[in-house]
Design a protein around this motif. Structure first.
Motif, PDB file in Angstrom:
ATOM      1  N   ILE A  32       0.839  -1.204   0.000  1.00 41.25           N
ATOM      2  CA  ILE A  32       0.000   0.000   0.000  1.00 41.25           C
ATOM      3  C   ILE A  32       0.869   1.246   0.000  1.00 41.25           C
ATOM      4  O   ILE A  32       0.589   2.232  -0.700  1.00 41.25           O
ATOM      5  CB  ILE A  32      -0.954   0.015   1.216  1.00 41.25           C
ATOM      6  CG1 ILE A  32      -1.864  -1.215   1.202  1.00 41.25           C
ATOM      7  CG2 ILE A  32      -1.803   1.298   1.209  1.00 41.25           C
ATOM      8  CD1 ILE A  32      -2.731  -1.338  -0.027  1.00 41.25           C
ATOM      9  N   HIS A  33       1.959   1.209   0.751  1.00 43.04           N
ATOM     10  CA  HIS A  33       2.881   2.350   0.764  1.00 43.04           C
ATOM     11  C   HIS A  33       3.463   2.606  -0.623  1.00 43.04           C
ATOM     12  O   HIS A  33       3.638   3.764  -1.030  1.00 43.04           O
ATOM     13  CB  HIS A  33       4.002   2.102   1.771  1.00 43.04           C
ATOM     14  CG  HIS A  33       3.608   2.386   3.185  1.00 43.04           C
ATOM     15  ND1 HIS A  33       4.398   2.069   4.271  1.00 43.04           N
ATOM     16  CD2 HIS A  33       2.485   2.955   3.703  1.00 43.04           C
ATOM     17  CE1 HIS A  33       3.796   2.448   5.381  1.00 43.04           C
ATOM     18  NE2 HIS A  33       2.639   2.976   5.077  1.00 43.04           N
ATOM     19  N   THR A  34       3.750   1.534  -1.359  1.00 45.59           N
ATOM     20  CA  THR A  34       4.263   1.700  -2.726  1.00 45.59           C
ATOM     21  C   THR A  34       3.207   2.341  -3.610  1.00 45.59           C
ATOM     22  O   THR A  34       3.512   3.239  -4.411  1.00 45.59           O
ATOM     23  CB  THR A  34       4.673   0.332  -3.311  1.00 45.59           C
ATOM     24  OG1 THR A  34       5.724  -0.222  -2.513  1.00 45.59           O
ATOM     25  CG2 THR A  34       5.179   0.491  -4.744  1.00 45.59           C
ATOM     26  N   GLU A  35       1.965   1.908  -3.467  1.00 46.72           N
ATOM     27  CA  GLU A  35       0.871   2.520  -4.240  1.00 46.72           C
ATOM     28  C   GLU A  35       0.742   3.995  -3.896  1.00 46.72           C
ATOM     29  O   GLU A  35       0.556   4.840  -4.789  1.00 46.72           O
ATOM     30  CB  GLU A  35      -0.444   1.790  -3.961  1.00 46.72           C
ATOM     31  CG  GLU A  35      -0.505   0.371  -4.511  1.00 46.72           C
ATOM     32  CD  GLU A  35      -1.851  -0.290  -4.261  1.00 46.72           C
ATOM     33  OE1 GLU A  35      -2.858   0.435  -4.168  1.00 46.72           O
ATOM     34  OE2 GLU A  35      -1.894  -1.531  -4.135  1.00 46.72           O
ATOM     35  N   MET A  36       0.839   4.315  -2.629  1.00 43.41           N
ATOM     36  CA  MET A  36       0.762   5.713  -2.212  1.00 43.41           C
ATOM     37  C   MET A  36       1.928   6.505  -2.788  1.00 43.41           C
ATOM     38  O   MET A  36       1.765   7.647  -3.241  1.00 43.41           O
ATOM     39  CB  MET A  36       0.754   5.805  -0.688  1.00 43.41           C
ATOM     40  CG  MET A  36      -0.487   5.219  -0.038  1.00 43.41           C
ATOM     41  SD  MET A  36      -0.385   5.189   1.775  1.00 43.41           S
ATOM     42  CE  MET A  36      -0.537   6.930   2.169  1.00 43.41           C
ATOM     43  N   SER A  37       3.102   5.887  -2.791  1.00 39.87           N
ATOM     44  CA  SER A  37       4.285   6.537  -3.367  1.00 39.87           C
ATOM     45  C   SER A  37       4.042   6.882  -4.828  1.00 39.87           C
ATOM     46  O   SER A  37       4.388   7.983  -5.285  1.00 39.87           O
ATOM     47  CB  SER A  37       5.489   5.606  -3.223  1.00 39.87           C
ATOM     48  OG  SER A  37       6.630   6.165  -3.809  1.00 39.87           O
ATOM     49  N   ASN A  38       3.434   5.973  -5.559  1.00 43.48           N
ATOM     50  CA  ASN A  38       3.136   6.222  -6.977  1.00 43.48           C
ATOM     51  C   ASN A  38       2.125   7.352  -7.151  1.00 43.48           C
ATOM     52  O   ASN A  38       2.211   8.127  -8.114  1.00 43.48           O
ATOM     53  CB  ASN A  38       2.623   4.947  -7.635  1.00 43.48           C
ATOM     54  CG  ASN A  38       3.711   3.894  -7.792  1.00 43.48           C
ATOM     55  OD1 ASN A  38       4.890   4.231  -7.939  1.00 43.48           O
ATOM     56  ND2 ASN A  38       3.337   2.630  -7.753  1.00 43.48           N
ATOM     57  N   VAL A  39       1.170   7.448  -6.232  1.00 47.37           N
ATOM     58  CA  VAL A  39       0.195   8.545  -6.294  1.00 47.37           C
ATOM     59  C   VAL A  39       0.892   9.873  -6.036  1.00 47.37           C
ATOM     60  O   VAL A  39       0.630  10.877  -6.721  1.00 47.37           O
ATOM     61  CB  VAL A  39      -0.958   8.324  -5.288  1.00 47.37           C
ATOM     62  CG1 VAL A  39      -1.868   9.557  -5.243  1.00 47.37           C
ATOM     63  CG2 VAL A  39      -1.777   7.097  -5.674  1.00 47.37           C
ATOM     64  N   PHE A  40       1.794   9.893  -5.076  1.00 45.60           N
ATOM     65  CA  PHE A  40       2.550  11.123  -4.805  1.00 45.60           C
ATOM     66  C   PHE A  40       3.358  11.543  -6.039  1.00 45.60           C
ATOM     67  O   PHE A  40       3.498  12.742  -6.318  1.00 45.60           O
ATOM     68  CB  PHE A  40       3.481  10.934  -3.607  1.00 45.60           C
ATOM     69  CG  PHE A  40       2.802  11.081  -2.271  1.00 45.60           C
ATOM     70  CD1 PHE A  40       2.195  12.276  -1.918  1.00 45.60           C
ATOM     71  CD2 PHE A  40       2.769  10.027  -1.367  1.00 45.60           C
ATOM     72  CE1 PHE A  40       1.567  12.432  -0.683  1.00 45.60           C
ATOM     73  CE2 PHE A  40       2.147  10.168  -0.135  1.00 45.60           C
ATOM     74  CZ  PHE A  40       1.543  11.364   0.216  1.00 45.60           C
ATOM     75  N   VAL A  41       3.890  10.569  -6.772  1.00 42.71           N
ATOM     76  CA  VAL A  41       4.626  10.892  -8.000  1.00 42.71           C
ATOM     77  C   VAL A  41       3.693  11.567  -9.005  1.00 42.71           C
ATOM     78  O   VAL A  41       4.054  12.577  -9.631  1.00 42.71           O
ATOM     79  CB  VAL A  41       5.259   9.622  -8.607  1.00 42.71           C
ATOM     80  CG1 VAL A  41       5.790   9.919 -10.015  1.00 42.71           C
ATOM     81  CG2 VAL A  41       6.392   9.124  -7.736  1.00 42.71           C
ATOM     82  N   LYS A  42       2.508  11.013  -9.201  1.00 51.08           N
ATOM     83  CA  LYS A  42       1.541  11.627 -10.121  1.00 51.08           C
ATOM     84  C   LYS A  42       1.180  13.038  -9.660  1.00 51.08           C
ATOM     85  O   LYS A  42       1.045  13.954 -10.480  1.00 51.08           O
ATOM     86  CB  LYS A  42       0.288  10.758 -10.209  1.00 51.08           C
ATOM     87  CG  LYS A  42       0.497   9.428 -10.906  1.00 51.08           C
ATOM     88  CD  LYS A  42      -0.787   8.613 -10.953  1.00 51.08           C
ATOM     89  CE  LYS A  42      -0.544   7.281 -11.653  1.00 51.08           C
ATOM     90  NZ  LYS A  42      -1.764   6.446 -11.708  1.00 51.08           N
ATOM     91  N   TRP A  43       1.042  13.203  -8.370  1.00 52.65           N
ATOM     92  CA  TRP A  43       0.724  14.512  -7.785  1.00 52.65           C
ATOM     93  C   TRP A  43       1.870  15.486  -8.059  1.00 52.65           C
ATOM     94  O   TRP A  43       1.646  16.623  -8.502  1.00 52.65           O
ATOM     95  CB  TRP A  43       0.499  14.328  -6.292  1.00 52.65           C
ATOM     96  CG  TRP A  43      -0.058  15.515  -5.562  1.00 52.65           C
ATOM     97  CD1 TRP A  43      -0.251  16.778  -6.057  1.00 52.65           C
ATOM     98  CD2 TRP A  43      -0.483  15.537  -4.202  1.00 52.65           C
ATOM     99  NE1 TRP A  43      -0.767  17.596  -5.083  1.00 52.65           N
ATOM    100  CE2 TRP A  43      -0.931  16.857  -3.928  1.00 52.65           C
ATOM    101  CE3 TRP A  43      -0.530  14.586  -3.194  1.00 52.65           C
ATOM    102  CZ2 TRP A  43      -1.405  17.227  -2.668  1.00 52.65           C
ATOM    103  CZ3 TRP A  43      -1.012  14.950  -1.941  1.00 52.65           C
ATOM    104  CH2 TRP A  43      -1.450  16.258  -1.682  1.00 52.65           C
ATOM    105  N   ALA A  44       3.088  15.035  -7.829  1.00 54.29           N
ATOM    106  CA  ALA A  44       4.259  15.888  -8.057  1.00 54.29           C
ATOM    107  C   ALA A  44       4.361  16.295  -9.527  1.00 54.29           C
ATOM    108  O   ALA A  44       4.668  17.458  -9.845  1.00 54.29           O
ATOM    109  CB  ALA A  44       5.525  15.164  -7.618  1.00 54.29           C
TER     110      ALA A  44
END
Length: 251
Positions: free
Chosen positions: A58-70
């Motif tokens: 789940i943390h990896t998925e969240m990390s990927n969302v933060f990348v899209k946000w960035a």
């Protein structure tokens, strides 16, 4: 109807607080609408529901969302916030190679090449078999005028993925600048074999053949290019010039 759908999903989520599937549908909708904060909040709810062994995923998925946000913030030229969100992406999963690759891309875009190289090399240390990471490093070295390191990185990109046409073409052009014609031809022929519609490689190969006096094969290549893109570069002019060197040249 999307707004009505989200309202219904929120109601369902309230009455089914432990239903992860509903939360995931909502997350995807939020992300598609570039509404990232609610998506992250839902992920935090999911963390409380999943098996502890699944938390890292789940943390990896969240990390990927933060990348899209960035990247979204980068597109809006909100650079300070962009880098802050990248920091959160790394915080949630510092083994996510794509985070460092995308961060490197942002640094390369703003011409912060040395920092970009560090980020790309961090991605490589995490996933050494991804060709695009080496190509990204090579592009930075090219911008810095360091052809030696550029060549090494391009060769690593090609060795990692023998079908990376972009890396092969850039390496072929580098061989051209260093007058290594045999190595250039070998790469161009490989590119054309992999992708007969790679017109830049086919055109470059035709130019070399013409320069070497192999005008028949050069003309054939120009005609192949013409059949795909009539207006490509100077192909019409080259065909006309070679065609005029008539029967005496065996064309």
């Amino acid at each position: 109807q999307e707004e009505e759908g989200m309202t219904l999903l929120k109601e369902l989520s309230e009455t089914n607080k432990e239903n992860i599937d509903i939360k995931r549908i909502m997350i995807n909708t939020y992300i598609n609408n570039k509404n990232f904060m609610p998506a992250i909040d839902l992920y935090k709810e999911i963390i409380d529901l999943v098996n502890p062994l699944d938390v890292n995923e789940i943390h990896t998925e969240m990390s990927n969302v933060f990348v899209k946000w960035a990247k979204h913030l980068f597109d809006k030229n909100e650079m300070d916030n962009c880098f802050k969100i990248f920091a959160l992406a790394i915080q949630y999963d510092n083994t996510n190679a794509e985070v460092f690759y995308e961060l490197g891309q942002v640094n390369a875009f703003i011409k912060n090449y040395n920092e970009a190289i560090l980020q790309f090399k961090k991605a490589i240390s995490l996933k050494p078999n991804v060709s695009k990471y080496y190509l990204a490093v090579a592009n930075c070295y090219e911008a810095l005028g360091n052809s030696y390191e550029q060549k090494d990185s391009l060769m690593l990109a090609v060795n990692t993925d023998e079908k990376n046409e972009e890396a092969m073409y850039k390496l072929a052009l580098l061989h051209n600048s260093q007058n290594n014609t045999s190595a250039e031809i070998k790469l161009l022929e490989k590119i054309v074999a992999l992708n007969p519609k790679h017109l830049d490689a086919k055109y470059q190969l035709a130019l070399i053949l013409e320069k070497q006096g192999n005008k028949k094969d050069a003309l054939n290549l120009y005609k192949e290019i013409e059949s795909i893109d009539y207006d490509f570069k100077n192909v019409q002019q080259n065909i006309e010039m070679l065609s005029k060197e008539d029967e005496s040249q065996g064309l």
